[in-house]
Design a protein around this motif. Structure first.
Motif: not given
Length: 178
Positions: A88-97, A145-149, A151-158
């Motif tokens: 999750a730390l490594e993914a900060r500021g990166r895209d969803l993929s 995981i939900i926080e990561v999602l 942060d990327r405005n994913v619908a229904e992150p749960e």
């Protein structure tokens, strides 16, 4: 403390270096037995012999094989949580993929570190009834995981988070059995 808690928790926490080394040797011996023989080969006598300690020394720290298993499972789950936190730390500021790849790779790395041990512990886990502890660790992984999602405005992150967890588990299981 309930009888299950007494049965599943270490008797005492080692404080000195030699005591910590004894506990580490006991846990490593148990892990090796699980990797090579599975749960049916795990006895306190076998663990003590492989660890190079007396059974009495083993019992100073662990009331029985269930407490050794429980401690190995706790450590496995805590390591997995740490892997997910790092991803999750490594993914900060990166895209969803990138974020999904990082989380899936964290699960894969965790399961491939010691695949036979991971499989053996996952088989033993339901028998030990560590529900509250394990649910808390799994809930924290799910929250990450939900926080990561989110942060990327994913619908229904749960709901999507549950899918990501299932995906990561499926990839890990496929890699282990390949």
């Amino acid at each position: 403390m309930t009888s299950d808690e007494t049965r599943l928790n270490p008797r005492k926490t080692p404080r000195q270096g030699r005591s910590r080394a004894t506990c580490a040797a006991i846990l490593e011996a148990a892990a090796r037995i699980l990797e090579t023989e599975g749960g049916h080969g795990l006895t306190t006598n076998h663990v003590a012999a492989l660890a190079g300690v007396s059974v009495g020394s083993l019992y100073q720290y662990f009331p029985g094989k269930q407490s050794i298993l429980a401690e190995l499972i706790r450590r496995m789950r805590q390591e997995m949580l740490a892997d997910f936190e790092q991803a999750a730390l490594e993914a900060r500021g990166r895209d969803l993929s990138f974020a999904i790849d990082a989380l899936t790779a964290a699960s894969l790395r965790h399961h491939l570190r010691r695949p036979a041990l991971a499989q053996a512990l996952e088989r033993e886990e339901p028998e030990l009834q560590l529900d509250d502890e394990i649910h808390a660790l799994k809930a924290r992984m799910r929250e990450l995981i939900i926080e990561v999602l989110r942060d990327r405005n994913v619908a229904e992150p749960e709901r999507t988070g549950m899918d990501v967890m299932a995906l990561a588990r499926g990839v890990s299981e496929a890699a282990i059995h390949a």
